[in-house]
Design a protein around this motif. Structure first.
Motif, mmCIF file in Angstrom:
data_model
loop_
_atom_site.group_PDB
_atom_site.id
_atom_site.type_symbol
_atom_site.label_atom_id
_atom_site.label_comp_id
_atom_site.label_asym_id
_atom_site.label_seq_id
_atom_site.Cartn_x
_atom_site.Cartn_y
_atom_site.Cartn_z
ATOM 1 N N ASP A 79 8.220 2.060 -8.209
ATOM 2 C CA ASP A 79 9.301 2.188 -8.929
ATOM 3 C C ASP A 79 8.815 2.948 -10.195
ATOM 4 O OD1 ASP A 79 12.108 1.811 -9.868
ATOM 5 O OD2 ASP A 79 11.529 -0.403 -10.410
ATOM 6 N N ASP A 80 9.652 4.126 -10.407
ATOM 7 C CA ASP A 80 9.326 5.246 -11.536
ATOM 8 C C ASP A 80 7.878 5.171 -11.598
ATOM 9 O OD1 ASP A 80 11.897 5.638 -12.260
ATOM 10 O OD2 ASP A 80 12.126 4.033 -13.622
ATOM 11 N N GLY A 81 7.197 5.399 -10.512
ATOM 12 C CA GLY A 81 5.753 5.529 -10.613
ATOM 13 C C GLY A 81 4.639 4.777 -10.832
ATOM 14 N N GLU A 82 5.360 3.347 -10.822
ATOM 15 C CA GLU A 82 4.744 2.047 -10.918
ATOM 16 C C GLU A 82 4.462 1.527 -9.412
ATOM 17 O OE1 GLU A 82 3.128 -0.236 -13.249
ATOM 18 O OE2 GLU A 82 3.228 1.620 -14.372
ATOM 19 N N LEU A 83 3.115 1.347 -9.328
ATOM 20 C CA LEU A 83 3.103 0.669 -7.629
ATOM 21 C C LEU A 83 3.816 -0.614 -7.720
ATOM 22 C CD1 LEU A 83 -0.656 2.110 -7.044
ATOM 23 C CD2 LEU A 83 1.444 3.033 -6.305
ATOM 24 N N ARG A 88 -0.593 -2.115 -5.465
ATOM 25 C CA ARG A 88 -1.530 -2.336 -6.506
ATOM 26 C C ARG A 88 -2.805 -3.185 -5.885
ATOM 27 N NH1 ARG A 88 1.895 -3.033 -10.065
ATOM 28 N NH2 ARG A 88 2.097 -5.249 -10.286
ATOM 29 N N THR A 89 -2.606 -4.101 -5.370
ATOM 30 C CA THR A 89 -3.367 -4.938 -4.789
ATOM 31 C C THR A 89 -4.088 -4.313 -3.677
ATOM 32 O OG1 THR A 89 -2.143 -7.014 -5.313
ATOM 33 C CG2 THR A 89 -3.943 -7.325 -3.691
ATOM 34 N N MET A 90 -3.381 -3.468 -2.945
ATOM 35 C CA MET A 90 -4.314 -2.749 -2.051
ATOM 36 C C MET A 90 -5.504 -1.698 -2.543
ATOM 37 S SD MET A 90 -3.547 -4.107 0.975
ATOM 38 C CE MET A 90 -2.568 -5.183 1.638
ATOM 39 N N GLU A 91 -4.930 -1.051 -3.392
ATOM 40 C CA GLU A 91 -5.603 -0.098 -4.466
ATOM 41 C C GLU A 91 -6.778 -0.818 -5.100
ATOM 42 O OE1 GLU A 91 -4.490 3.693 -7.157
ATOM 43 O OE2 GLU A 91 -4.134 1.665 -7.870
ATOM 44 N N GLU A 92 -6.547 -1.960 -5.742
ATOM 45 C CA GLU A 92 -7.582 -2.551 -6.362
ATOM 46 C C GLU A 92 -8.684 -3.134 -5.409
ATOM 47 O OE1 GLU A 92 -5.237 -5.830 -8.261
ATOM 48 O OE2 GLU A 92 -4.590 -4.454 -9.896
ATOM 49 N N HIS A 93 -8.466 -3.332 -3.911
ATOM 50 C CA HIS A 93 -9.495 -3.763 -3.223
ATOM 51 C C HIS A 93 -10.003 -2.603 -2.300
ATOM 52 C CE1 HIS A 93 -7.626 -7.724 -4.552
ATOM 53 N NE2 HIS A 93 -8.940 -8.202 -4.212
ATOM 54 N N ASP A 94 -9.563 -1.461 -2.582
ATOM 55 C CA ASP A 94 -10.029 -0.341 -2.015
ATOM 56 C C ASP A 94 -9.601 -0.300 -0.324
ATOM 57 O OD1 ASP A 94 -11.386 2.242 -2.003
ATOM 58 O OD2 ASP A 94 -13.156 1.191 -1.574
ATOM 59 N N ASP A 143 -7.751 -9.614 3.671
ATOM 60 C CA ASP A 143 -8.487 -10.347 2.242
ATOM 61 C C ASP A 143 -7.404 -9.998 1.126
ATOM 62 O OD1 ASP A 143 -10.232 -11.444 3.765
ATOM 63 O OD2 ASP A 143 -11.913 -10.189 3.230
ATOM 64 N N ALA A 144 -7.387 -8.612 0.854
ATOM 65 C CA ALA A 144 -6.414 -8.321 -0.165
ATOM 66 C C ALA A 144 -5.015 -8.688 -0.099
ATOM 67 C CB ALA A 144 -6.202 -6.581 -0.317
ATOM 68 N N ALA A 145 -4.273 -8.836 1.108
ATOM 69 C CA ALA A 145 -3.036 -9.643 1.082
ATOM 70 C C ALA A 145 -3.234 -10.960 0.677
ATOM 71 C CB ALA A 145 -2.481 -9.422 2.704
ATOM 72 N N VAL A 146 -4.395 -11.472 1.137
ATOM 73 C CA VAL A 146 -4.287 -13.015 0.804
ATOM 74 C C VAL A 146 -4.250 -13.272 -0.633
ATOM 75 C CG1 VAL A 146 -6.021 -15.163 0.611
ATOM 76 C CG2 VAL A 146 -5.535 -13.811 2.974
ATOM 77 N N VAL A 147 -4.971 -12.309 -1.292
ATOM 78 C CA VAL A 147 -5.053 -12.261 -2.868
ATOM 79 C C VAL A 147 -3.654 -12.072 -3.338
ATOM 80 C CG1 VAL A 147 -5.764 -11.119 -4.844
ATOM 81 C CG2 VAL A 147 -7.553 -11.634 -3.132
ATOM 82 N N LEU A 148 -2.852 -11.469 -2.746
ATOM 83 C CA LEU A 148 -1.602 -11.193 -3.213
ATOM 84 C C LEU A 148 -0.631 -12.608 -3.051
ATOM 85 C CD1 LEU A 148 0.686 -9.354 -4.464
ATOM 86 C CD2 LEU A 148 1.125 -8.769 -2.031
#
Length: 152
Positions: A79-83, A88-94, A143-148
């Motif tokens: 949304d307006d360039g904001e993930l 964001r969670t997927m990016e943070e967990h590479d 694992d990233a989805a569980v964090v979310l």
């Protein structure tokens, strides 16, 4: 014969033949190339988009079968360039590798987390059964989805 759709919040009209797969309309007519055209058989999930909030493999959906539908593609998530929180969670967990399957996975999980925001690992794994990733195992992604899910 025109098909009217709402795509990522915008009114669109497709002039393609009614039997044209939705993936072709999205990519070729509307220039939304996030959904990937990989198998054309509905088994890999790379072309998954949301139609009226539900994940569908767009390679198997004739555009004429969904008149006046609301279609969301991966391009709608930021949304307006904001993930989105999911992105964001997927990016943070590479999590991302080649990116062919990833848009479909994001759309599947976007729909899934609306229905089940506090899902556990097994539920997330089951939700992704229609999305095939050839590059990685699914462990980092799950694992990233569980964090979310735990942060919701």
């Amino acid at each position: 014969m025109p098909t009217f759709l709402t795509v990522n919040g915008e009114q669109k009209v497709s002039m393609r033949a009614p039997m044209t797969p939705l993936i072709d309309v999205l990519r070729e007519e509307f220039q939304l190339t996030g959904a990937k055209n990989v198998c054309r058989e509905g088994i890999c999930g790379a072309c998954t988009v949301l139609v009226d909030g539900r994940p569908v493999v767009s390679c198997l959906v004739p555009v004429g079968s969904i008149p006046n539908a609301e279609v969301r593609t991966v391009e709608s998530l930021a949304d307006d360039g904001e993930l989105s929180p999911l992105q964001r969670t997927m990016e943070e967990h590479d999590v991302v590798q080649c990116g062919m399957c990833f848009p479909g996975i994001l759309m599947t999980l976007t729909s899934f987390f609306k229905e089940c925001p506090h899902a556990d690992k097994d539920q997330i794994r089951a939700a992704l059964v229609g999305n095939i990733c050839r590059c990685t195992g699914y462990e980092r992604l799950i694992d990233a989805a569980v964090v979310l899910a735990k942060s919701s």
